[in-house]
Design a protein around this motif. Structure first.
Motif, short mmCIF file in Angstrom:
data_model
loop_
_atom_site.label_atom_id
_atom_site.label_comp_id
_atom_site.label_asym_id
_atom_site.label_seq_id
_atom_site.Cartn_x
_atom_site.Cartn_y
_atom_site.Cartn_z
N GLY A 49 0.82 -1.21 0.00
CA GLY A 49 0.00 0.00 0.00
C GLY A 49 0.85 1.26 0.00
N GLN A 50 1.95 1.23 0.76
CA GLN A 50 2.84 2.39 0.78
C GLN A 50 3.51 2.60 -0.56
N GLY A 51 3.90 1.51 -1.19
CA GLY A 51 4.53 1.60 -2.51
C GLY A 51 3.58 2.18 -3.54
N ARG A 52 2.33 1.76 -3.47
CA ARG A 52 1.31 2.28 -4.39
C ARG A 52 1.07 3.77 -4.11
N GLU A 53 1.02 4.13 -2.83
CA GLU A 53 0.81 5.54 -2.47
C GLU A 53 1.96 6.41 -2.95
N ILE A 54 3.17 5.91 -2.83
CA ILE A 54 4.34 6.66 -3.31
C ILE A 54 4.28 6.81 -4.82
N SER A 55 3.90 5.75 -5.51
CA SER A 55 3.78 5.81 -6.98
C SER A 55 2.71 6.82 -7.39
N ASP A 56 1.58 6.82 -6.68
CA ASP A 56 0.52 7.78 -6.96
C ASP A 56 0.99 9.21 -6.75
N LYS A 57 1.69 9.44 -5.66
CA LYS A 57 2.20 10.79 -5.37
C LYS A 57 3.21 11.23 -6.42
N GLN A 58 4.06 10.30 -6.86
CA GLN A 58 5.04 10.63 -7.89
C GLN A 58 4.34 10.97 -9.20
N ALA A 59 3.27 10.24 -9.52
CA ALA A 59 2.51 10.53 -10.74
C ALA A 59 1.85 11.91 -10.63
N GLN A 60 1.34 12.25 -9.46
CA GLN A 60 0.74 13.57 -9.25
C GLN A 60 1.78 14.67 -9.41
N ILE A 61 2.95 14.45 -8.86
CA ILE A 61 4.04 15.43 -8.97
C ILE A 61 4.42 15.62 -10.43
N THR A 62 4.55 14.53 -11.16
CA THR A 62 4.90 14.61 -12.58
C THR A 62 3.84 15.37 -13.36
N ALA A 63 2.57 15.09 -13.09
CA ALA A 63 1.48 15.78 -13.78
C ALA A 63 1.48 17.27 -13.45
N LEU A 64 1.71 17.62 -12.19
CA LEU A 64 1.74 19.03 -11.80
C LEU A 64 2.92 19.76 -12.41
N GLU A 65 4.07 19.10 -12.48
CA GLU A 65 5.24 19.72 -13.10
C GLU A 65 4.99 19.96 -14.58
N SER A 66 4.34 19.02 -15.24
CA SER A 66 4.00 19.19 -16.65
C SER A 66 3.01 20.34 -16.84
N GLN A 67 2.01 20.40 -15.97
CA GLN A 67 1.03 21.48 -16.03
C GLN A 67 1.71 22.84 -15.79
N LYS A 68 2.61 22.88 -14.84
CA LYS A 68 3.33 24.12 -14.55
C LYS A 68 4.12 24.58 -15.78
N ALA A 69 4.79 23.63 -16.43
CA ALA A 69 5.57 23.96 -17.64
C ALA A 69 4.65 24.50 -18.74
N ARG A 70 3.47 23.90 -18.90
CA ARG A 70 2.51 24.40 -19.90
C ARG A 70 2.05 25.81 -19.55
N TYR A 71 1.76 26.05 -18.28
CA TYR A 71 1.32 27.38 -17.85
C TYR A 71 2.41 28.43 -18.09
N ILE A 72 3.63 28.08 -17.79
CA ILE A 72 4.73 29.02 -17.99
C ILE A 72 4.91 29.33 -19.47
N ARG A 73 4.81 28.31 -20.32
CA ARG A 73 4.90 28.54 -21.77
C ARG A 73 3.77 29.45 -22.25
N GLU A 74 2.57 29.22 -21.75
CA GLU A 74 1.42 30.04 -22.16
C GLU A 74 1.58 31.48 -21.68
N ILE A 75 2.04 31.66 -20.46
CA ILE A 75 2.26 33.01 -19.93
C ILE A 75 3.34 33.71 -20.75
N ASP A 76 4.41 33.01 -21.07
CA ASP A 76 5.47 33.61 -21.89
C ASP A 76 4.95 33.99 -23.27
#
Length: 75
Positions: free
Chosen positions: A3-30
């Motif tokens: 369960g902890q391994g799955r939770e860590i994987s889920d959190k890592q996926a969320q982090i990756t998605a948020l980082e990608s979204q942040k990069a898209r937002y920065i490109r759009e703002i630029d």
């Protein structure tokens, strides 16, 4: 343990998605900031020192509020 391994994987996926979204937002703002260039040349945007990736939004809100106030005063 599994369960902890799955939770860590889920959190890592969320982090990756948020980082990608942040990069898209920065490109759009630029992209939007670059579109402001012609307006700067016309003097529409007065204070260009605040035009950074996140500062432009605050600057535009202030500018639009100024325009609205000016429009109301002319009536």
């Amino acid at each position: 343990m599994v369960g902890q391994g799955r939770e860590i994987s889920d959190k890592q996926a969320q982090i990756t998605a948020l980082e990608s979204q942040k990069a898209r937002y920065i490109r759009e703002i630029d992209r939007l900031e670059s579109a402001i260039g012609p307006m700067r040349k016309l003097g529409v945007v007065q204070d260009t020192t605040l035009l950074s990736s996140f500062g432009a939004i605050q600057d535009w809100v202030t500018y639009l509020e100024f325009l609205e106030k000016t429009r109301r005063e002319k009536k």
